[in-house]
Scaffold this motif. Structure first.
Motif, PDB file in Angstrom:
ATOM      1  N   VAL A 128      16.341 -13.631 -38.680  1.00 48.28           N
ATOM      2  CA  VAL A 128      15.438 -12.573 -39.140  1.00 48.28           C
ATOM      3  C   VAL A 128      15.379 -11.401 -38.167  1.00 48.28           C
ATOM      4  CG1 VAL A 128      13.095 -12.047 -39.871  1.00 48.28           C
ATOM      5  CG2 VAL A 128      14.070 -14.292 -40.376  1.00 48.28           C
ATOM      6  N   ALA A 143      14.019 -13.495 -48.063  1.00 44.85           N
ATOM      7  CA  ALA A 143      12.965 -12.996 -47.180  1.00 44.85           C
ATOM      8  C   ALA A 143      13.536 -12.070 -46.107  1.00 44.85           C
ATOM      9  CB  ALA A 143      12.237 -14.164 -46.526  1.00 44.85           C
ATOM     10  N   THR A 144      14.676 -12.442 -45.547  1.00 51.19           N
ATOM     11  CA  THR A 144      15.310 -11.612 -44.516  1.00 51.19           C
ATOM     12  C   THR A 144      15.700 -10.254 -45.067  1.00 51.19           C
ATOM     13  OG1 THR A 144      16.166 -13.590 -43.403  1.00 51.19           O
ATOM     14  CG2 THR A 144      17.200 -11.491 -42.861  1.00 51.19           C
ATOM     15  N   ILE A 173      12.604  -8.090 -45.703  1.00 52.93           N
ATOM     16  CA  ILE A 173      12.053  -7.511 -44.472  1.00 52.93           C
ATOM     17  C   ILE A 173      12.897  -6.322 -44.020  1.00 52.93           C
ATOM     18  CG2 ILE A 173      11.643  -7.959 -42.024  1.00 52.93           C
ATOM     19  CD1 ILE A 173      10.947 -10.845 -42.823  1.00 52.93           C
TER      20      ILE A 173
END
Length: 247
Positions: A22, A111-112, A115
């Motif tokens: 991330v 999710a990465t 973001i």
């Protein structure tokens, strides 16, 4: 779903995995935006600001890290320490263990990417039309599942957990450079791009970057190549994958 939740929890508790999956793409984005911020990069449909290029490019890195790199390291470690053997001995079917791991990789990849895009939109003014968001989700999900299959295949041929990290990094790092992830495609020699075209990271990167291009669209041809590699990895994994360490 229980296995999916468990695998997500394992990832969240692993600080190194969180950092390299991330935070590392975010760090690269800040660095590249600062270094190349005054130039332009040629993409299909015209030229774009470097941030417009590096957000999807580094999102490719995040997908590969979440789906292949982390999976190979985790699976080989669990195999060598006997975790996979004990889990395989439970009443839970093998399909549930593998599907839970694959779903967690897709969730982490989504999710990465989310973001990265959020940072790009808020801090750097990156443009992503709302009409392309479904196509983006499709590319991320398909790419993540395909690289999961490749991850299981690679884990099947790596003999020990000690060699997992150097082997997987030796494979992906050169491909990042020649596939347009770290270096824009218009600055890579044609013969190197030809080499990169033989591997799935290049095609995933092109599919991601094109969605952020001025006249971009869903590149089904490049996505099909990624799927083909994933299916090949699935075949190898089915034939070679072992739940215990081989002597």
């Amino acid at each position: 779903m229980h296995q999916f939740r468990y695998d997500l929890l394992v990832f969240w508790r692993n600080g190194q995995a969180r950092f390299f999956t991330v935070l590392m793409p975010l760090i690269f984005l800040v660095i590249f935006a600062a270094v190349f911020g005054d130039s332009t990069i040629e993409v299909p449909g015209g030229e774009v600001d470097p941030k417009q290029y590096y957000v999807p490019g580094l999102a490719t890195l995040g997908i590969v890290s979440a789906s292949l790199v982390n999976l190979v390291i985790t699976v080989t470690t669990q195999r060598d320490t006997g975790v996979l053997k004990r889990r395989r001995a439970t009443p839970v079917g093998a399909w549930a263990l593998i599907a839970g791991r694959a779903l967690s990789c897709v969730a982490i990849a989504l999710a990465t990417v989310a973001i990265l895009i959020a940072v790009g939109l808020i801090l750097y003014g990156v443009d992503l039309p709302a009409s392309r968001v479904p196509a983006l989700i499709l590319v991320v999900a398909v790419g993540s599942l395909s690289f999961c299959c490749l991850g299981f295949a690679l884990a099947a041929v790596i003999r020990s957990a000690d060699s997992a990290t150097p082997v997987v990094q030796a494979i992906v790092l050169p491909l990042y450079f020649i596939s347009g992830v770290f270096v824009p495609s218009d600055q890579i020699p044609g013969w190197l791009l030809g080499v990169a075209d033989a591997f799935p990271i290049r095609h995933l990167a092109v599919a991601m970057v094109d969605l952020f291009a001025p006249d971009g669209s869903l590149q089904l041809g490049h996505l099909a190549v990624v799927v083909a590699w994933g299916l090949a990895g699935l075949v190898v994994a089915v034939r070679r994958f072992r739940w215990v360490r081989q002597s």
